[in-house]
Design a protein around this motif. Sequence first.
Motif, PDB file in Angstrom:
ATOM      1  N   GLU A 203       0.165  -0.653  -1.718  1.00 37.09           N
ATOM      2  CA  GLU A 203      -0.198   0.017  -2.962  1.00 37.09           C
ATOM      3  C   GLU A 203       1.005   0.251  -3.885  1.00 37.09           C
ATOM      4  N   ALA A 204       2.118  -0.433  -3.607  1.00 35.29           N
ATOM      5  CA  ALA A 204       3.295  -0.313  -4.457  1.00 35.29           C
ATOM      6  C   ALA A 204       3.012  -0.906  -5.839  1.00 35.29           C
ATOM      7  N   LYS A 205       3.719  -0.409  -6.839  1.00 37.92           N
ATOM      8  CA  LYS A 205       3.472  -0.800  -8.234  1.00 37.92           C
ATOM      9  C   LYS A 205       3.532  -2.319  -8.414  1.00 37.92           C
ATOM     10  N   ASP A 206       4.589  -2.957  -7.920  1.00 38.06           N
ATOM     11  CA  ASP A 206       4.738  -4.404  -8.109  1.00 38.06           C
ATOM     12  C   ASP A 206       3.615  -5.184  -7.429  1.00 38.06           C
ATOM     13  N   ASN A 207       3.257  -4.760  -6.236  1.00 32.56           N
ATOM     14  CA  ASN A 207       2.209  -5.454  -5.490  1.00 32.56           C
ATOM     15  C   ASN A 207       0.859  -5.330  -6.191  1.00 32.56           C
TER      16      ASN A 207
END
Length: 290
Positions: A203-207
């Motif tokens: 759920e990281a921003k880049d992903n």
Amino acid sequence: MKYIDKIYGEFELSGVIKELILTSSFQRLKKIHQGGPIFLINPQVNQTRFEHSIGVMLLIKKLGGNIKEQIAGLIHDISHTAFSHLIDYVLEIEEEDYHEKRYEKVLQNQEIINILKQYGFEVSEFLDLEQYPILEYPLPNLSADRIDYTLRDLFQIEHISEEEINTFLEGLQVFENRIVLKSDQYARWFQSKYNFLVTDYFEAKDNVEINIIMKKIIKECMKKGTVEISDFHEDDFYLIEKINQSLNLKKRIAEIRQEELEHKKLKTKNRSVDPEILIDKSVVKLSALN
């Protein structure tokens, strides 16, 4: 055949395991990235379904799983599509199980059928993976699949060390045909790492952003008729080539990244673990100790 796994070390692979690995269906997994399209903007995250699938088999082997369980572990992801779960986001499949619906069809490959028969097995023995609880056991419990992708993904992004992995592996054991842990310390460590994997990696921003971007690009290409669902049945690089026939993928990613994406969300599968611990020949969930 010698195989060196970055987590479990060096192994000699032979017989049905070796033959299945050498099939074109399994070799295809070398070109499917475990983390989906994130490698397009972060080349470091380049582990593949090929590595994960062999890793699951090796973990089952290390835990004393029989050859049928090892085969099941090896082929459990053989039907995964290009960019892993991107197709689930494109089709808005909340359970993220598109590849599971294709699994039986992929196993009907004559090359796979012949190899299994040569070694005394039938495809029908591997259609229901839930009969192998060391491999697949429902959330929030542990399973070889869940353990391997957690350790492999976090090792790849340098969040955990080889020493930590080896220490954790010492805490695994099989009890009543499923994976449990020897103490709550192992359970707490894995739960914290799994939570990090979900919140700070999946759920990281880049992903999230690259999946939203690729979902948009795929839909644009599908509207033009240059990309079809069947193209996902190939591999990442095949799909990239199809996209590039319609537009410049790198340029389009850069354009969309300039847009406002903060308000856009990516619906992903809910994931959490509550490991089982063996205490005095009884199994207790970590939450019960808490």
